[in-house]
Design a protein around this motif. Structure first.
Motif, short mmCIF file in Angstrom:
data_model
loop_
_atom_site.label_atom_id
_atom_site.label_comp_id
_atom_site.label_asym_id
_atom_site.label_seq_id
_atom_site.Cartn_x
_atom_site.Cartn_y
_atom_site.Cartn_z
N MET A 100 -8.59 5.52 7.21
CA MET A 100 -9.17 4.24 7.62
C MET A 100 -8.47 3.67 8.86
SD MET A 100 -11.63 3.74 5.51
CE MET A 100 -11.87 5.52 5.39
N PRO A 101 -9.22 2.94 9.69
CA PRO A 101 -8.60 2.32 10.88
C PRO A 101 -7.43 1.41 10.51
CG PRO A 101 -11.00 2.19 11.01
CD PRO A 101 -10.68 2.70 9.63
N GLU A 102 -7.50 0.76 9.33
CA GLU A 102 -6.45 -0.16 8.91
C GLU A 102 -5.12 0.55 8.65
OE1 GLU A 102 -10.35 -1.76 8.39
OE2 GLU A 102 -9.47 0.04 7.53
N ALA A 103 -5.15 1.88 8.55
CA ALA A 103 -3.91 2.64 8.31
C ALA A 103 -3.13 2.90 9.59
CB ALA A 103 -4.24 3.96 7.63
N SER A 104 -3.64 2.46 10.73
CA SER A 104 -2.99 2.74 12.01
C SER A 104 -1.54 2.26 12.05
CB SER A 104 -3.77 2.10 13.16
OG SER A 104 -5.03 2.71 13.30
N SER A 105 -1.29 1.07 11.49
CA SER A 105 0.07 0.53 11.53
C SER A 105 1.01 1.37 10.68
CB SER A 105 0.09 -0.93 11.06
OG SER A 105 -0.53 -1.05 9.79
N ILE A 106 0.51 1.92 9.57
CA ILE A 106 1.33 2.80 8.73
C ILE A 106 1.60 4.12 9.45
CG2 ILE A 106 1.34 4.16 6.60
CD1 ILE A 106 -0.17 1.89 5.24
N GLY A 157 2.36 8.45 14.64
CA GLY A 157 3.29 8.05 15.70
C GLY A 157 2.65 7.38 16.89
N ARG A 158 1.33 7.25 16.88
CA ARG A 158 0.64 6.60 18.00
C ARG A 158 0.76 5.08 17.85
NH1 ARG A 158 -5.25 8.30 18.14
NH2 ARG A 158 -4.31 10.27 18.78
N PRO A 159 1.13 4.36 18.91
CA PRO A 159 1.23 2.91 18.81
C PRO A 159 -0.06 2.29 18.31
CG PRO A 159 2.19 3.68 20.86
CD PRO A 159 1.52 4.87 20.23
N LYS A 160 0.07 1.29 17.48
CA LYS A 160 -1.13 0.65 16.90
C LYS A 160 -2.06 0.15 17.99
CE LYS A 160 -2.52 -2.98 13.67
NZ LYS A 160 -2.06 -4.12 12.83
N GLY A 161 -3.35 0.44 17.81
CA GLY A 161 -4.36 -0.02 18.76
C GLY A 161 -4.66 0.97 19.85
N ILE A 183 0.82 -1.21 0.00
CA ILE A 183 0.00 0.00 0.00
C ILE A 183 0.86 1.26 0.00
CG2 ILE A 183 -1.62 1.35 1.40
CD1 ILE A 183 -2.87 -1.37 2.23
N VAL A 184 1.88 1.29 0.85
CA VAL A 184 2.76 2.47 0.92
C VAL A 184 3.46 2.68 -0.42
CG1 VAL A 184 4.86 3.39 1.98
CG2 VAL A 184 3.11 2.35 3.41
#
Length: 372
Positions: free
Chosen positions: A318-324, A366-370, A298-299
């Protein structure tokens, strides 16, 4: 606007596209029948239930009997036209008990003769009364009734019946029935290919391949939305497809990339959700084929020169982008995406949706995932 609110609006907007045909509720039954009672229990010498299974069956029977005692479908009196349809819609929305009484009532309405408006709603009710465990005892009759309604001279009645039949799930001959309804103009192209998309994962492998090949050849964007949405919601669904079917879906998605409005300043939530779902679904397929990380795919795609910044903003929302976003450190590819999104939002300070989207994305960087 807070994140939950913005994403909720987007989800509702997309749901309206994918499930639009459900707006017309189902029909109820006319006659009243005596309610069914729970089956009698066998008792042992001490007078108690003989087995735990028997006690469980009795509890289920009693619950169904209680629910069926207020069966609005069984007490429905036909009302010609939209008035009857509205009432049947209400009954459908409230929930029709999965009992023989409901099935008998619905079938009695058909035999008694009702208006076309009522038939449209009743077709939905019949579809709802079909269940994998044949709870009503009338599955076979329900299928015959729906098939009969598909042949109705009123196209709206026939369409409602065809869609209701399809949503039961894959049955031998379901694909042929839908094709016939499409060729006789009962179903539109979106209706037909959309139903094939819903049905494909439930079909046997050979049939599944044929259905997805037909969808891919059609390049139908509505069917592509359905498939992309299902893969986005549950990537494991790809394991239920054959290699050929996955390739067919991949080719369809390549030809069906959602487009944004021509004006660069237009950022609609519906378009954003459609694109984000498409992007992640197509990335899942590429990841499966090449063994690469989904986020990396994706990136890399969003980082290509000349990428529409609306695509970047749409996915980062999207919530799924949190890890990015959690890895968006200075100088990283993810940070470059955030910067591109911020620059885009800065160009349109009066677009409140875009400004809210930019704020949400910035808050998650920069926020940790979740983490909220």
């Amino acid at each position: 606007m807070k994140k939950a609110g913005l994403l909720a609006v987007a989800g509702i907007a997309l749901a309206g596209i994918i499930w639009g045909w459900f707006k017309t509720p189902p029909v109820a039954s006319t006659a009243s029948y005596p309610s069914t009672s729970a089956p009698a229990l066998h008792r042992d010498d001490r007078g108690g239930p003989s087995t735990a299974a028997a006690r469980y069956a009795a509890a289920i029977g009693a619950a169904r009997g209680k629910e069926d005692s207020q069966n609005s479908l069984a007490s429905y009196v036909p009302k010609p036209g939209i008035e009857g349809r509205n009432e049947l819609d209400r009954i459908f929305a409230q929930g029709v008990p999965l009992t023989s009484r409901s099935a008998l009532a619905a079938r009695a309405l058909l035999k008694a003769g009702i208006s076309d408006d009522e038939k449209i709603a009743l077709a939905r009710i019949l579809g709802r009364l079909y269940s994998s465990d044949n709870a009503t005892g009338y599955n076979a009759d329900i299928l015959l009734d729906l098939r009969s309604l598909i042949g109705d001279k009123n196209k709206e009645v026939a369409r409602s019946a065809a869609l209701s039949f399809s949503r039961i799930g894959y049955l031998p001959g379901s694909d042929a029935l839908l094709k016939s309804a499409f060729e006789t103009h009962v179903l539109s192209a979106d209706d037909y290919y959309g139903e094939l998309a819903h049905m494909a994962r439930l079909a046997p492998v050979g049939v599944q391949d044929e259905l997805l090949s037909a969808i891919r050849s059609s390049a139908n964007s509505y069917a592509a939305d359905i498939l992309a949405g299902s893969i986005h919601d549950d990537p494991k669904i790809l394991k239920g497809y054959s290699t050929r079917s996955v390739n067919e879906i991949g080719q369809l998605l390549v030809k069906s990339e959602p487009r944004f409005a021509s004006a660069t300043g237009d950022f609609g939530l519906t378009d954003a959700v459609r694109y984000a779902h498409w992007l992640r679904a197509s990335a899942q397929i590429e990841s499966l084929a090449q063994g690469t990380d989904v986020d990396a795919v994706i990136v890399a795609r969003l980082s290509l020169p000349g990428t529409d910044p609306r695509k970047i903003t749409a996915y980062l929302l999207m919530p799924e982008a949190s890890s990015i976003l959690s890895s968006a450190r200075l100088g990283s590819p993810a940070a470059g995406l955030v910067s591109a999104s911020n620059q885009y939002a800065a160009q349109y300070p009066r677009n409140m949706i875009l400004q809210s989207a930019g704020q949400e994305i910035s808050q998650r960087v920069g926020r940790p995932k979740g983490k909220p």
